[in-house]
Design an enzyme around this catalytic site. Sequence first.
Site, PDB file in Angstrom:
ATOM      1  N   THR A 194       0.837  -1.208   0.000  1.00 38.18           N
ATOM      2  CA  THR A 194       0.000   0.000   0.000  1.00 38.18           C
ATOM      3  C   THR A 194       0.870   1.255   0.000  1.00 38.18           C
ATOM      4  OG1 THR A 194      -1.806  -1.125   1.070  1.00 38.18           O
ATOM      5  CG2 THR A 194      -1.770   1.252   1.318  1.00 38.18           C
ATOM      6  N   CYS A 384     -33.034 -14.253 -24.775  1.00 31.97           N
ATOM      7  CA  CYS A 384     -32.448 -13.854 -26.051  1.00 31.97           C
ATOM      8  C   CYS A 384     -32.125 -15.089 -26.899  1.00 31.97           C
ATOM      9  CB  CYS A 384     -31.244 -12.940 -25.824  1.00 31.97           C
ATOM     10  SG  CYS A 384     -30.993 -11.852 -27.238  1.00 31.97           S
ATOM     11  N   GLY A 386     -31.565 -17.902 -25.878  1.00 31.03           N
ATOM     12  CA  GLY A 386     -32.323 -18.981 -25.236  1.00 31.03           C
ATOM     13  C   GLY A 386     -33.753 -19.025 -25.752  1.00 31.03           C
ATOM     14  N   GLN A 388     -34.665 -17.880 -28.700  1.00 27.61           N
ATOM     15  CA  GLN A 388     -34.574 -18.289 -30.109  1.00 27.61           C
ATOM     16  C   GLN A 388     -34.437 -19.814 -30.208  1.00 27.61           C
ATOM     17  OE1 GLN A 388     -31.280 -15.931 -31.613  1.00 27.61           O
ATOM     18  NE2 GLN A 388     -32.440 -14.013 -31.555  1.00 27.61           N
ATOM     19  N   HIS A 510     -33.445  -8.799 -22.448  1.00 24.35           N
ATOM     20  CA  HIS A 510     -32.643  -9.223 -21.290  1.00 24.35           C
ATOM     21  C   HIS A 510     -33.244  -8.682 -19.993  1.00 24.35           C
ATOM     22  CE1 HIS A 510     -29.067 -10.725 -23.533  1.00 24.35           C
ATOM     23  NE2 HIS A 510     -29.588  -9.953 -24.472  1.00 24.35           N
ATOM     24  N   GLU A 512     -32.559  -9.508 -17.114  1.00 21.96           N
ATOM     25  CA  GLU A 512     -31.539  -9.467 -16.047  1.00 21.96           C
ATOM     26  C   GLU A 512     -30.899  -8.088 -15.881  1.00 21.96           C
ATOM     27  OE1 GLU A 512     -31.243 -10.960 -18.962  1.00 21.96           O
ATOM     28  OE2 GLU A 512     -29.204 -10.998 -19.735  1.00 21.96           O
TER      29      GLU A 512
HETATM   30  N1  GLN Z   1     -27.096 -14.203 -31.248  1.00 21.74           N
HETATM   31  C1  GLN Z   1     -28.469 -13.834 -31.108  1.00 21.74           C
HETATM   32  C2  GLN Z   1     -28.802 -12.581 -31.905  1.00 21.74           C
HETATM   33  O1  GLN Z   1     -27.931 -11.806 -32.224  1.00 21.74           O
HETATM   34  C3  GLN Z   1     -28.833 -13.655 -29.636  1.00 21.74           C
HETATM   35  C4  GLN Z   1     -28.112 -12.550 -28.966  1.00 21.74           C
HETATM   36  C5  GLN Z   1     -28.163 -12.618 -27.461  1.00 21.74           C
HETATM   37  O2  GLN Z   1     -28.428 -13.676 -26.872  1.00 21.74           O
HETATM   38  N2  GLN Z   1     -27.860 -11.522 -26.782  1.00 21.74           N
HETATM   39  O3  GLN Z   1     -29.932 -12.356 -32.198  1.00 21.74           O
END
Ligand code: GLN
Length: 537
Positions: A194, A384, A386, A388, A510, A512
Amino acid sequence: MKKTKYVFVTGGVTSSLGKGIIAASLAKLLQKRGYSVTIQKLDPYINIDPGTLNPYEHGECFVTDDGAETDLDLGHYERFLNIPTSQANNVTTGRIYQSVINKERKGEFLGKTVQIIPHITDEIKHRIQLLGNTGEYDIVITEIGGTIGDIESLPYVESVRQLLWELGHENAVSIHLTLIPYLAAAGELKTKPTQHSVKMLMQSGVTPDILVCRTEHKLNDGIKRKLALFCNVQQDAIIESLDAETIYDVPNMMLEEKLDEVVLKKMNLPIDEKPDLKVWNTFVTKHKNPKNTIEIGLIGKYVELHDAYKSIAESFIHAGSSNEVKVNIQWIHSNKLTPDNIPSKLKNLDGILVAPGFGDRGIEGKIDAVKYARENKVPFLGICLGMQMAVIEFSRNVLGLKDAFSTEMNPNTPHPVINLMEAQKSVVDKGGTMRLGAWKCQLAEGSKVKSIYKKEIIEERHRHRYEFNNEYLDQIEKAGLIATGKNPDTNLVEIIELKDHPWFVGVQYHPEYKSTVLSPHPLFVDFVKAALEHSLK
Ligand code: GLN
């Protein structure tokens, strides 16, 4: 219009000391004392933003309402303060140089040699004061990324030196966060690293007003005296920061150590009654005293580095606390999942989350995990990518559209149920060009999500290039996967829900990024509740 004061936080000795958490905890205490506060992060790397960085390099990329792709520390700032951040809250060296070079090309410095001092430092100082100049904040806390001594952060430290001088002592305070290592063999805490770090900081012309010392053992008076003597810091401004059980303990620990009081005193600001942390503490108490435990599988491809899913993990802490359950995340690598091993690997889960991501590594494992959740009626949340994958799984296995895929993974699929967004077709650059930031979404009458959000229009943050292909919407809905959230202007599908399943939701956005201690995200809260019910069956 407020007269803004500034707090600068630098770090020494080593990285990963938790500057972001100290800054967020200080901000929380000041906020609870009635001051309006925001936090900004200055990052030394040359990327314009972390959007183009692999999560293995730098952890999650956090996205703000205004569509900035930022450092994950901004997530902590929002989770602690419960106020949104923006593009102005994260600045990188790349962005600083880009603005200066753009100005140079426009001829703004005509005739002059463009140099680090004053041009780069002026741009840094301008960015630091942008938030203050809005007149919204009493205090702006600026965290300087990196460690004192790094070549990359020198222009930032120089800018801090200039600002401390220009703004005057009452208006700007410097905090240095360091490590006091414990040498087991000697049985002693050591102050030398330090001392060196402070010396290096002082060589740059910055004298810290406050030292925050990360330590595994309590600092006795002798150590504090020694630090004060060698580092030119008053003894009451030497703050001990012991390792915490959870980051959410740190505001209370800093309150105990009077970090907020020392800061206010140095800035000549009134110190009224103690901050009211009642709501915060209820959250912490519930988090630490769960009545049940549930197992959530987080299926992703960066699971070796938990920071890659920081906001998801924190959202589970918020949602766990509000349900009084401990959410145990099982980090599952999608690359390691096969139809054969899935039943044994996923059978103990009470909920399955398929994570966001890009590219095709581990993609079939994600699709198979969705199938397992759908068929076995395990609560499922797809975020996202997930979401898709849930559409692809349903198209392949329920509709019988063999080889259905996203054009991201197979541009020649006969059934592009997920395809590139129209607006993305002309995009060539990779940086900052996705569909980013907050977009409106209208929730369908009678849907699960409407009953969860208890609103008709929501706004959630996005980061993607691909979308649900509306040409398949009719077929998919008829078979039982319903689009229950759509963008009201473009009709883009933002949410899908499975009929005849206890809890199966996929979201293109998202959630989150918007969960905070004070407002746990409703979708996570309900998902955890469903997983709890599943576990009790
Ligand atoms: N790869 C996908 C897209 O671009 C999902 C992106 C993500 O999960 N943030 O649409």
